[in-house]
Design a protein around this motif. Structure first.
Motif, PDB file in Angstrom:
ATOM      1  N   GLY A 200       1.221  16.714   0.050  1.00 11.38           N
ATOM      2  CA  GLY A 200       1.724  15.290  -1.274  1.00 11.38           C
ATOM      3  C   GLY A 200       0.058  14.631  -1.082  1.00 11.38           C
ATOM      4  O   GLY A 200      -0.853  14.778  -0.213  1.00 11.38           O
ATOM      5  N   GLU A 201       0.341  13.478  -2.071  1.00 11.02           N
ATOM      6  CA  GLU A 201      -0.666  12.427  -2.331  1.00 11.02           C
ATOM      7  C   GLU A 201      -0.498  11.492  -0.289  1.00 11.02           C
ATOM      8  O   GLU A 201       0.339  11.462  -0.516  1.00 11.02           O
ATOM      9  CB  GLU A 201      -0.250  11.572  -3.587  1.00 11.02           C
ATOM     10  CG  GLU A 201      -0.430  12.286  -5.294  1.00 11.02           C
ATOM     11  CD  GLU A 201      -1.870  12.830  -5.044  1.00 11.02           C
ATOM     12  OE1 GLU A 201      -2.572  11.936  -4.683  1.00 11.02           O
ATOM     13  OE2 GLU A 201      -2.883  14.016  -5.216  1.00 11.02           O
TER      14      GLU A 201
ATOM     15  N   ARG B  41      -2.630   6.197   2.320  1.00  3.77           N
ATOM     16  CA  ARG B  41      -3.983   5.688   2.055  1.00  3.77           C
ATOM     17  C   ARG B  41      -5.138   4.831   3.041  1.00  3.77           C
ATOM     18  O   ARG B  41      -5.906   4.878   2.897  1.00  3.77           O
ATOM     19  CB  ARG B  41      -3.818   4.942   0.450  1.00  3.77           C
ATOM     20  CG  ARG B  41      -5.103   3.969   0.253  1.00  3.77           C
ATOM     21  CD  ARG B  41      -4.669   2.962  -0.946  1.00  3.77           C
ATOM     22  NE  ARG B  41      -3.721   2.233  -0.507  1.00  3.77           N
ATOM     23  CZ  ARG B  41      -4.249   0.835  -0.050  1.00  3.77           C
ATOM     24  NH1 ARG B  41      -5.318   0.939   0.364  1.00  3.77           N
ATOM     25  NH2 ARG B  41      -3.099  -0.261   0.199  1.00  3.77           N
TER      26      ARG B  41
END
Length: 139
Positions: free
Chosen positions: A50-51, A109
């Motif tokens: 996934g992101e 992130r």
């Protein structure tokens, strides 16, 4: 929930090394730490597609260290059953640092998104690291 397994002997984050070049000083990871982070990142890319997550995260990190060869059968059994847990160096936070740094940009992130964590050190005949990740709304 996301689960990752790093099927390798865990390596803790080493102390940064310093290099002085004239009036500039730079730091770098020790070679063992750098190689382990690259290995963790490789497994993370293979297991997560996934992101990178961008929300508050809860992490459970379980470190499974190998059992030493030079102990009695009774002590080996206690260690493998979880009765005796690793109380030797390296510190658990150094394992956490190595793994979370390696997963930055792949699973999340930024590792600053980790707002809660539970960590454990165990013995096993299969050394590895298991990582469980929950998004903010899952925990």
């Amino acid at each position: 929930m996301i689960k990752l397994t790093i099927p390798s002997e865990p390596i803790a984050q080493g102390r940064p090394r310093f290099v002085s070049r004239g009036k500039f000083v730079s730091t770098y990871d020790p070679p063992k730490s750098k190689a382990y982070k690259e290995l963790v990142a490789q497994y993370a890319r293979e297991q997560y597609h996934g992101e990178p997550l961008d929300c508050p995260l809860y992490i459970v990190l379980n470190v499974f260290r190998p059992v030493q060869k030079s102990i009695s059968k009774a002590e080996r059994a206690r260690r493998l059953s979880g009765t005796h847990r690793p109380t030797v160096k390296p510190d658990i936070d150094n394992y956490f640092k190595a793994v979370t740094d390696a997963c930055t940009g792949i699973i999340w992130r930024d590792d600053a998104l980790i707002v809660d964590a539970k960590m454990g050190k165990y013995y096993s005949e299969e050394p590895r690291v298991e990582i469980y990740v929950w998004r903010n709304y899952e925990f």
